[in-house]
Each structure stands twice: as C-alpha cells, then as structure tokens.
Design a protein around this motif. Structure first.
Motif, mmCIF file in Angstrom:
data_model
loop_
_atom_site.group_PDB
_atom_site.id
_atom_site.type_symbol
_atom_site.label_atom_id
_atom_site.label_comp_id
_atom_site.label_asym_id
_atom_site.label_seq_id
_atom_site.Cartn_x
_atom_site.Cartn_y
_atom_site.Cartn_z
ATOM 1 N N ASN A 137 0.834 -1.214 0.000
ATOM 2 C CA ASN A 137 0.000 0.000 0.000
ATOM 3 C C ASN A 137 0.862 1.255 0.000
ATOM 4 N N ASP A 141 4.929 6.260 5.476
ATOM 5 C CA ASP A 141 5.283 6.548 4.074
ATOM 6 C C ASP A 141 5.073 8.018 3.763
ATOM 7 N N GLY A 183 -7.005 -2.525 -6.682
ATOM 8 C CA GLY A 183 -7.152 -3.147 -5.358
ATOM 9 C C GLY A 183 -8.568 -3.610 -5.153
ATOM 10 N N PHE A 184 -8.763 -4.416 -4.098
ATOM 11 C CA PHE A 184 -10.101 -4.943 -3.798
ATOM 12 C C PHE A 184 -10.694 -4.331 -2.535
ATOM 13 N N GLY A 185 -9.901 -3.550 -1.831
ATOM 14 C CA GLY A 185 -10.382 -3.031 -0.540
ATOM 15 C C GLY A 185 -10.378 -4.126 0.520
ATOM 16 N N GLY A 212 -7.123 -5.529 1.659
ATOM 17 C CA GLY A 212 -5.811 -5.602 2.311
ATOM 18 C C GLY A 212 -5.831 -5.178 3.776
ATOM 19 N N LEU A 213 -6.332 -3.964 4.048
ATOM 20 C CA LEU A 213 -6.297 -3.457 5.428
ATOM 21 C C LEU A 213 -7.280 -4.198 6.324
ATOM 22 N N ARG A 220 -12.657 1.172 -0.324
ATOM 23 C CA ARG A 220 -11.559 1.818 -1.036
ATOM 24 C C ARG A 220 -11.852 3.307 -1.056
ATOM 25 N N VAL A 221 -10.807 4.112 -0.811
ATOM 26 C CA VAL A 221 -11.036 5.558 -0.828
ATOM 27 C C VAL A 221 -11.426 5.944 -2.256
ATOM 28 N N LYS A 240 1.867 1.617 -3.479
ATOM 29 C CA LYS A 240 0.719 1.854 -4.379
ATOM 30 C C LYS A 240 0.174 3.270 -4.236
ATOM 31 N N TYR A 241 0.136 3.755 -2.994
ATOM 32 C CA TYR A 241 -0.485 5.052 -2.756
ATOM 33 C C TYR A 241 0.549 6.177 -2.580
HETATM 34 P P1 ADP Z 1 -6.833 -1.767 -1.638
HETATM 35 O O1 ADP Z 1 -5.457 -1.263 -1.546
HETATM 36 O O2 ADP Z 1 -6.963 -3.079 -2.282
HETATM 37 O O3 ADP Z 1 -7.772 -0.759 -2.202
HETATM 38 P P2 ADP Z 1 -6.781 -1.762 1.253
HETATM 39 O O4 ADP Z 1 -7.731 -2.380 2.222
HETATM 40 O O5 ADP Z 1 -5.372 -2.211 1.314
HETATM 41 O O6 ADP Z 1 -7.420 -2.010 -0.164
HETATM 42 O O7 ADP Z 1 -6.832 -0.219 1.482
HETATM 43 C C1 ADP Z 1 -8.059 0.460 1.614
HETATM 44 C C2 ADP Z 1 -7.932 1.906 1.149
HETATM 45 O O8 ADP Z 1 -7.094 2.609 2.056
HETATM 46 C C3 ADP Z 1 -7.248 2.038 -0.164
HETATM 47 O O9 ADP Z 1 -8.193 2.031 -1.229
HETATM 48 C C4 ADP Z 1 -6.528 3.372 -0.073
HETATM 49 O O10 ADP Z 1 -7.363 4.390 -0.552
HETATM 50 C C5 ADP Z 1 -6.295 3.570 1.393
HETATM 51 N N1 ADP Z 1 -4.875 3.332 1.768
HETATM 52 C C6 ADP Z 1 -4.361 2.168 2.236
HETATM 53 N N2 ADP Z 1 -3.031 2.316 2.503
HETATM 54 C C7 ADP Z 1 -2.720 3.599 2.202
HETATM 55 C C8 ADP Z 1 -1.513 4.363 2.267
HETATM 56 N N3 ADP Z 1 -0.355 3.850 2.684
HETATM 57 N N4 ADP Z 1 -1.571 5.641 1.856
HETATM 58 C C9 ADP Z 1 -2.727 6.201 1.422
HETATM 59 N N5 ADP Z 1 -3.904 5.534 1.352
HETATM 60 C C10 ADP Z 1 -3.905 4.236 1.734
#
Ligand code: ADP
Length: 448
Positions: free
Chosen positions: A350, A378, A408-410, A412-413, A397-398, A353-354
C-alpha cells in the motif's frame, strides 16, 4: 435499489405518515368535541333534573314537618326548619314528639305523593350530643312503592325518649349525585395513543429506511468488488496472453534479450495473478471461519527484515527507499509467521501503491505496554480525515473519482486488522492528505 427509487420511497413514506397522523388528529379532535358537547348537554339536563328533585324534596320535607308539628307553623318557620346540606342530604329541625315509625311512614307517603322515586336513608339525631339514635334505609321498588329495609343503620335504644325535645332528623339519597364537575382528564388519552402510534410508525419507517440503505450499500460494495476483481484478474491474464503471442512469433535464437524480457513479464504477471487469487481465497477462508493461526514464537524484527527483502525482490522495488529503525529491545512474539509476513507485505504494498513520487518508507519498532509497537510510515498521498475511519472496513476503497490507476479490492487493510486482532494486538492509522500515512500496530510480547 436505485438512489432515485429510495428517495421516492422515503418521500412517499413521510407523506403517508404525515397524512395518517393528520387524519388521526382530525378524527380525535372531532370525537373530543362531540364528547364535550354531549357532556355539556347531559350536564345541563342533569342540573335541571337535580334542581327539580331538590325542590320536590324541600317541599316534601316541609310538608312532613308540618304534619309532625302539633302547633300551627308559618311558612318562614317551615323553611327555616328544612336545611339542605347538599343535593342529596337534608336536615330537618323539629321540636316535637318524634316517633321513628310514624316519621318513616310519613316520609314514604309524602315522597310518593311528590314523585320522589329514590332510595333514601333517614336518621334521627339527638341535638344534645349529635349522635344518631335511630336510622333506616328505605328502598324504592316500583311494585311495592316503598318497603322497609332489613338493614338498620341506627340502633334503637331502649332508653330512647321519643317525647323528649331537641331532635332533628336527616334524609340522605345515596343514588343522587352531589359531587364535583365531570373530570375531563380522560380526554388526553387519545393523544397518548396517537403519540404512541406516531412513534411506532416513525421507528418502523426509520428501520425500513436503514435496512434499505444498508442493503444498497452492500450491493454497491459487492458490485464494486466484482468489477475490481474482474479487472485485477483480467489485466495479468491479457498481459500474459500478449507476451506469449509475441514469444510465439519471435525467433528465440536471434533475439535472446527480447525473449528473456517476455518470459520475465509472464513470470511477474503470473506472480501478480497468484497474489490476487491468494488474497481472494484468504478472504473466503476468513468469511467462512476457516482461518486458523499457526502461532509460534519468533523474532518480529527478523520477520520484518525478511518481508522487506521479499518485497524488494518481488516488486522489483526501485526508485524508492525502505529504511528501518528497529529499536525495540525485546521482539519475541508468538505469531503466525505466514500471516504476519502477509500483513507486512500488504502494508508495504500500500505504501508503494499510494505514493505518487518515489516512496520513502520507514519502519520503526519500540517496546510499549508489555508489547512491541511497529510503525510503517510513508510519504504517499495520505488519507483524508473523512475517509480514515473506514479504511479498515471490508471492501472499502477511498473513492478516486474516475481515476482507476491504482488497483485493489479493498481487502488488504481489513485482512491486516483482522490478523492483528487475532493475535490480541491493535492497529491504527494516522495520516495527512498529501503528506503521507503511518500505520502503527502493537502486539503483545511472549506467549499469547
Ligand atoms: P486496496 O489497496 O486493495 O484498495 P486496502 O484495504 O489495502 O485495499 O486499502 C483500503 C484503502 O485505504 C485504499 O483504497 C486506499 O485508498 C487507502 N490506503 C491504504 N493504505 C494507504 C496508504 N499507505 N496511503 C494512502 N492511502 C492508503
């Protein structure tokens, strides 16, 4: 259900509730008014009847007094002798010989003559000590007109001197109402019922709307997830397809570099595909409750270092930088190593990716509250305060508008939080939009 349909349902629901309530209010008002009118008419009627009754009783008692007296009495004496205490209670002063049986007969006869068809009690009192010396209840029956009741309310005294002066007698009509005005308090009850009905309707309506909105959100999330997943799986499949096609057309021997490049692409995309499928499978396992931790004692620092190596190798991490400041003096934790590595890989993934620029990731550790705290910071795009509370939700997902460059699938977290909590730990995120994010998790030390 579409947003427009929901709005229409809500509007119609609110309008129906308002109209039901208005109709109820209208009818309750009308009923109360009609009741009030009926009561007023009844009261007028009653008061007329009572007045008539009182007048008859007064005349009858005057006549009784006249009959009892041996001397000729003038009108004013007679009126003075009969005292009305209330609508149903009368007192007659008499300075004559008074025999109860004679009095009873006289009262019966006179009341009958004056059409006073009511039960009555009479009592003879001694003026000197105000105590009752004889009394009786006379019951009115249409057949026998009047009959003597067995119930004697007074005790005839053997020493009773009927000839003695200073007697008075009272007449009481138990069935005649002498009380207060009608109590209108009961009128409030229809309003209480209406209030309860309105409350129930509103609660029911609110629950219905809540369920509809929740269902809509779930179905939106699910369709987003399916769209995302299809996209995520389709991209590596088509890249692999394209590379294979190129390879088939290529003369391997004369173009070894190009061949190697295509094989590398196929390998990388295959890995990506594997990872995506693994994620979805993991979630399916979590949902069905099949996820079992294989906890063992390990050094968290070593797992972090290993995860960084793996991450760098798999992602061909370039341009960015991952630094560590692992200062925790104790890092022995009881954890499932595979899941813990997945968590770290997810957070690192993440962080990359972000980030719009070359990511600078810093991992620190410290001992806190009989546990170890790890922070992965980060310099990425950050998360707004409105969204930060939801990033750990499943499928969340934001929103990025029409921009779909970050896949992404939303999940991971959601997975990260779930695994941390299964280890009796906790995780939180601090972030500032445009400046970066810090994911901080804490795990208890030693055996869990
Ligand atoms: P995914 O990455 O598959 O969309 P996650 O559950 O990992 O799903 O993350 C959920 C949302 O949280 C992401 O869509 C993203 O918008 C936000 N996010 C996660 N990690 C970060 C990060 N390190 N910096 C900014 N936004 C993040």
């Amino acid at each position: 259900m579409k947003r427009q349909t929901i709005s229409i349902v809500i509007i119609f629901g609110v309008l129906s509730i308002i109209s039901i309530l208005l109709v109820q209010i209208f009818w309750i008002n009308r009923t109360i008014r009609a009741q009030k009118d009926a009561i007023t008419i009844q009261e007028k009627q009653d008061s007329l009847n009572i007045q008539q009754f009182e007048e008859s009783v007064r005349i009858a008692l005057k006549e009784v007094t006249q009959n009892l007296s041996t001397n000729e009495m003038d009108e004013s004496d007679l009126y003075g002798a009969v005292v009305q205490k209330s609508a149903n209670y009368y007192l007659v002063d008499i300075n004559e010989d008074l025999h109860p049986y004679y009095l009873e007969q006289l009262l019966k006869r006179t009341f009958y003559k004056h059409n006073i068809n009511e039960n009555f009690q009479y009592g003879i009192y001694d003026c000197f000590n105000d105590s009752i010396i004889y009394g009786n209840l006379i019951q009115y029956t249409p057949d026998s007109i009047y009959s003597t009741s067995d119930k004697e309310i007074g005790i005839p005294s053997p020493e009773m001197n009927w000839k003695k002066d200073g007697h008075y007698f009272t007449v009481f009509f138990p069935a005649i109402y002498a009380g207060e005005a009608v109590d209108f308090g009961s009128e409030k009850s229809p309003w209480i019922y209406l209030g309860i009905i309105a409350m129930l309707l509103l609660i029911f309506f609110a629950i219905a709307i809540y369920v509809i909105l929740r269902q809509r959100k779930i179905s939106e999330i699910k369709s987003d997830f399916v769209n995302n997943m299809t996209h995520e799986l389709k991209t590596p499949i088509s890249t692999i397809g394209l590379s294979t096609e190129m390879l088939l057309k290529l003369d391997f021997l004369n173009h070894p570099d190009k061949t190697k490049k295509y094989i590398e692409i196929i390998y990388k995309e295959n890995k990506r595909l594997e990872k995506q499928v693994e994620r979805v499978l993991n979630m399916a396992r979590i949902d069905s409750g099949e996820l079992q931790l294989k906890a063992e004692e390990a050094s968290l620092h070593s797992i972090i270092e290993e995860a960084i190596e793996n991450f760098k190798f798999n992602q061909e991490f370039s341009g960015g930088q991952i630094t560590t400041e692992l200062h925790a003096s104790t890092d022995r934790v009881t954890i499932d190593i595979v899941h813990m590595s997945n968590i770290l890989l997810n957070l690192l993934d993440n962080a990359v990716k972000y980030s719009r620029e070359a990511p600078l990731i810093k991992i620190t550790s410290s001992n806190k509250e009989e546990g170890i705290e790890v922070c992965i910071a980060d310099n990425g795009i950050g998360i707004s305060t409105e969204e930060i509370g939801q990033v750990f939700d499943q499928f969340y997902r934001v929103p990025t508008g029409n921009q779909h460059d970050v896949k992404g699938f939303g999940l991971g977290l959601f997975y990260v939080k779930l695994i941390i909590e299964k280890h009796k730990g906790k995780i939180e995120v601090e972030s500032k939009l445009g400046e970066g994010s810090r994911f901080i998790f804490w795990l208890p030390l030693g055996k869990v």
